[in-house]
Design a protein around this motif. Structure first.
Motif, short mmCIF file in Angstrom:
data_model
loop_
_atom_site.label_atom_id
_atom_site.label_comp_id
_atom_site.label_asym_id
_atom_site.label_seq_id
_atom_site.Cartn_x
_atom_site.Cartn_y
_atom_site.Cartn_z
N GLN A 15 82.11 90.36 -10.31
CA GLN A 15 83.32 89.95 -9.73
C GLN A 15 84.37 89.95 -10.67
O GLN A 15 85.51 90.07 -10.55
N ALA A 16 83.99 89.33 -12.12
CA ALA A 16 84.87 89.34 -13.18
C ALA A 16 85.36 90.78 -13.71
O ALA A 16 86.59 90.81 -13.64
N LEU A 17 84.77 91.86 -13.58
CA LEU A 17 85.16 93.00 -13.71
C LEU A 17 85.95 93.54 -12.87
O LEU A 17 87.10 94.20 -13.24
N PHE A 18 85.65 93.05 -11.44
CA PHE A 18 86.60 93.70 -10.35
C PHE A 18 88.07 93.02 -10.39
O PHE A 18 89.10 93.65 -10.34
N VAL A 19 87.80 91.69 -10.74
CA VAL A 19 89.08 90.94 -10.65
C VAL A 19 89.99 91.32 -11.88
O VAL A 19 91.18 91.47 -11.50
N VAL A 20 89.23 91.38 -13.01
CA VAL A 20 90.48 91.91 -14.18
C VAL A 20 91.00 93.07 -13.85
O VAL A 20 92.14 93.46 -14.05
N SER A 21 90.07 94.06 -13.45
CA SER A 21 90.66 95.53 -13.19
C SER A 21 91.75 95.49 -12.23
O SER A 21 92.79 96.24 -12.34
N GLN A 22 91.65 94.47 -11.25
CA GLN A 22 92.58 94.30 -9.89
C GLN A 22 93.91 94.01 -10.51
O GLN A 22 94.90 94.30 -10.46
N LYS A 23 93.68 92.93 -11.50
CA LYS A 23 94.91 92.17 -11.85
C LYS A 23 95.50 93.04 -12.98
O LYS A 23 97.07 93.25 -12.99
N MET A 24 94.85 93.87 -13.71
CA MET A 24 95.48 94.87 -14.34
C MET A 24 96.27 95.90 -13.68
O MET A 24 97.55 96.51 -14.17
N ALA A 25 95.73 96.64 -12.77
CA ALA A 25 96.39 97.54 -11.96
C ALA A 25 97.49 96.96 -11.07
O ALA A 25 98.78 97.49 -11.09
N SER A 26 97.59 95.88 -10.44
CA SER A 26 98.61 95.32 -9.69
C SER A 26 99.86 94.75 -10.71
O SER A 26 100.87 94.87 -10.17
N GLY A 27 99.45 94.34 -11.84
CA GLY A 27 100.45 93.77 -12.78
C GLY A 27 101.07 94.91 -13.29
O GLY A 27 102.33 95.02 -13.76
N LEU A 28 100.46 96.18 -13.38
CA LEU A 28 101.40 97.56 -13.79
C LEU A 28 102.18 98.19 -12.71
O LEU A 28 103.05 98.97 -12.89
N ASP A 29 102.11 97.58 -11.51
CA ASP A 29 102.73 98.23 -10.23
C ASP A 29 104.00 97.36 -10.22
O ASP A 29 104.26 96.55 -9.30
N SER A 30 104.81 97.79 -11.14
CA SER A 30 106.25 96.93 -11.15
C SER A 30 107.25 97.96 -11.50
O SER A 30 107.10 98.92 -12.46
N PHE A 31 108.27 98.00 -10.66
CA PHE A 31 109.43 98.80 -10.91
C PHE A 31 110.16 98.48 -12.22
O PHE A 31 110.71 99.77 -13.05
N THR A 32 110.31 97.11 -12.54
CA THR A 32 110.70 96.88 -13.77
C THR A 32 110.03 97.55 -15.01
O THR A 32 110.89 97.85 -15.97
N LEU A 33 108.92 97.51 -14.98
CA LEU A 33 108.25 98.40 -16.14
C LEU A 33 108.54 99.78 -16.58
O LEU A 33 108.41 100.37 -17.46
N LEU A 34 109.05 100.45 -15.53
CA LEU A 34 109.16 101.76 -15.55
C LEU A 34 110.47 101.97 -16.67
O LEU A 34 110.53 103.17 -16.99
N ALA A 35 110.99 100.80 -16.67
CA ALA A 35 112.30 100.97 -18.00
C ALA A 35 111.56 101.34 -19.29
O ALA A 35 112.32 101.85 -20.10
N ILE A 36 110.52 100.75 -19.52
CA ILE A 36 109.99 100.89 -20.85
C ILE A 36 109.81 102.58 -21.24
O ILE A 36 110.23 102.80 -22.36
N PRO A 37 109.11 103.19 -20.32
CA PRO A 37 108.93 104.72 -20.90
C PRO A 37 110.28 105.42 -20.98
O PRO A 37 110.29 106.11 -21.85
N PHE A 38 111.08 104.86 -20.10
CA PHE A 38 112.51 105.63 -20.12
C PHE A 38 113.03 105.23 -21.51
O PHE A 38 113.80 106.00 -22.18
#
Length: 440
Positions: free
Chosen positions: A48-71
């Protein structure tokens, strides 16, 4: 461990595992992710811990705002190769050339200008320091003093927008307005630069460093015109964000297009054949930063789930009931953290811990974000991890042990201004209130 509370046990596991892994040389992103997983495993099953942490990592990066960083990273890399640093230095000579220790002031002003455009302290230290160090050495400046000026002033670009660090804070703080943070960073960033200039001027006056000959009116007009297009980028980005024409993310894409037009089409100092290398370098840097952000989001969730921020808040409250003392303790903690941890992971890990404490004291989230960013800026110019400090040593051809003594008065100056930023909220909030009508 039965006599310890669950929050304290979780905190010991989290920071203990993280500290051991970093000491063993594990990359910090993986150390953060593994520490978060180990902490959650203490409370729920490993699967459960592995699943939840992975899910939080993926959902946290699913952000339009974060696209500004690579640009913004790509725009900064294009500028590094496009001759923009040299043009900004020529402009800075006009502004600071008649002050005592002229080339030192030029270094500071150029770092403020280039850093505000590129958004990177390390890029600024390398680009500006690489040009200024030989010039200062030729004019008889002590190389250690020159490197110290370059190191102390390059973090100003992390506060003067556009700043990818403030974008990260916006995300991790629960959606604090990027536009408001950008506007709030101007006065603290400028004050930081002015503090460095005051120290540099005092030292330069004592040592009798020369002024720069005053250029002719024709030369002044030419240099201003030559630097106009790079400076225009600041007005395009900030004007567009403040005016509601585009978001910070869209502004970052505009910055890439604009810098490409300058470097490839107008100045022609970047060739089309150079672009694959620049894009690849930007992609590698962006992937490192975004992996770090994803893992840190997982750690932030693990801390929240384990009530670690609440426990730390309670501990700070037990230290004193005086808000002044608590904010002073937070600043000391961040200064120590900054000497051992790079800016982005420190911001990502400790914002969820200290922000609730600060807001409980009545501190505005925008004010706290600027204070925290300023504080951690000092960390990148302090040993043993200070990346900008080592870059300045490298381009200035100075040993790190020779740089510590010249840095001491600059540390005193920037820390003094940190105290002003911490305890005078209007330094951060005045411009957002006047320009944006911010009511926080």
């Amino acid at each position: 461990m039965e006599f310890l509370s669950s929050e304290l046990q979780s905190g010991l596991i989290l920071f203990g595992v993280f500290g051991v892994l970093v000491t063993l040389g594990v990359p910090i992103s993986f150390a953060i992710g593994l520490a978060a997983t180990a902490t959650i495993t203490f409370l729920i099953s490993f699967d459960q811990a592995l699943f939840v942490v992975s899910q939080k990592m993926a959902s946290g990066l699913d952000s339009f705002t974060l696209l500004a960083i690579p640009f913004f990273i790509l725009a900064g890399n294009i500028m590094n190769s496009g001759g923009i640093a040299r043009r900004l230095i020529e402009l800075a000579k006009i502004v600071g050339g008649r002050l005592p220790g002229a080339l030192a002031h030029v270094n500071v002003l150029a770092n403020m200008l280039f850093g505000s455009i590129s958004g990177s302290a390390v890029a600024s230290a390398a680009a500006i320091g690489g040009i200024m160090s030989p010039l200062q050495r030729k004019e008889g400046y002590d190389p250690a003093f020159s490197a110290a000026v370059n190191a102390a002033s390059c973090p100003t670009g992390m506060l003067i927008p556009p700043s990818s660090t403030l974008i990260v804070y916006s995300l991790i703080s629960g959606g604090t307005s990027v536009a408001t943070l950008f506007v709030a960073g101007y006065l603290p960033g400028i004050l930081m630069g002015l503090g460095v200039m005051v120290v540099a001027g005092i030292v330069a006056t004592k040592r009798g460093y020369p002024l720069i000959p005053l250029p002719s009116f024709k030369e002044i007009i030419f240099k201003i015109a030559d630097a106009f297009l790079p400076l225009l980028l600041i007005f395009i980005i900030m004007g567009g964000i403040i005016g509601g024409v585009f978001t910070a993310t869209e502004a970052s894409a505009v910055a890439v297009v604009y810098t490409l037009l300058l470097a490839v089409g107008i100045y022609r100092e970047v060739k089309i054949t150079d672009l694959p290398t620049i894009i690849l370098e930007s992609a590698i840097t962006s992937s490192i930063v975004l992996l770090l952000i994803g893992c840190s989001i997982g750690m932030s969730w693990a801390m929240t789930f384990s009530d670690i921020p609440y426990a730390i808040g309670e501990a700070l409250a037990n230290v004193s009931e005086n808000p002044f003392i608590i904010m002073l303790v937070i600043n000391i903690c961040l200064l120590v953290i900054g000497t051992f941890m790079d800016m982005t992971p420190a911001l990502l890990i400790f914002t969820p811990i200290f922000l609730p404490v600060a807001t409980e004291l009545g501190m505005d989230p925008v004010h706290f974000g600027i204070m925290m960013t300023y504080n951690l800026c000092i960390g990148i110019i302090t040993p043993p991890v200070g990346s900008a400090l080592f870059i300045s040593c490298s381009v200035g051809k100075v040993a790190i042990q020779d740089l510590i003594k010249p840095m001491l008065p600059f540390y005193a100056a920037v820390i003094s201004i940190l105290m002003l930023v911490t305890f005078i909220p209007e330094i951060s909030l005045f411009l957002p209130r006047v320009i944006l009508g911010y009511g926080g």
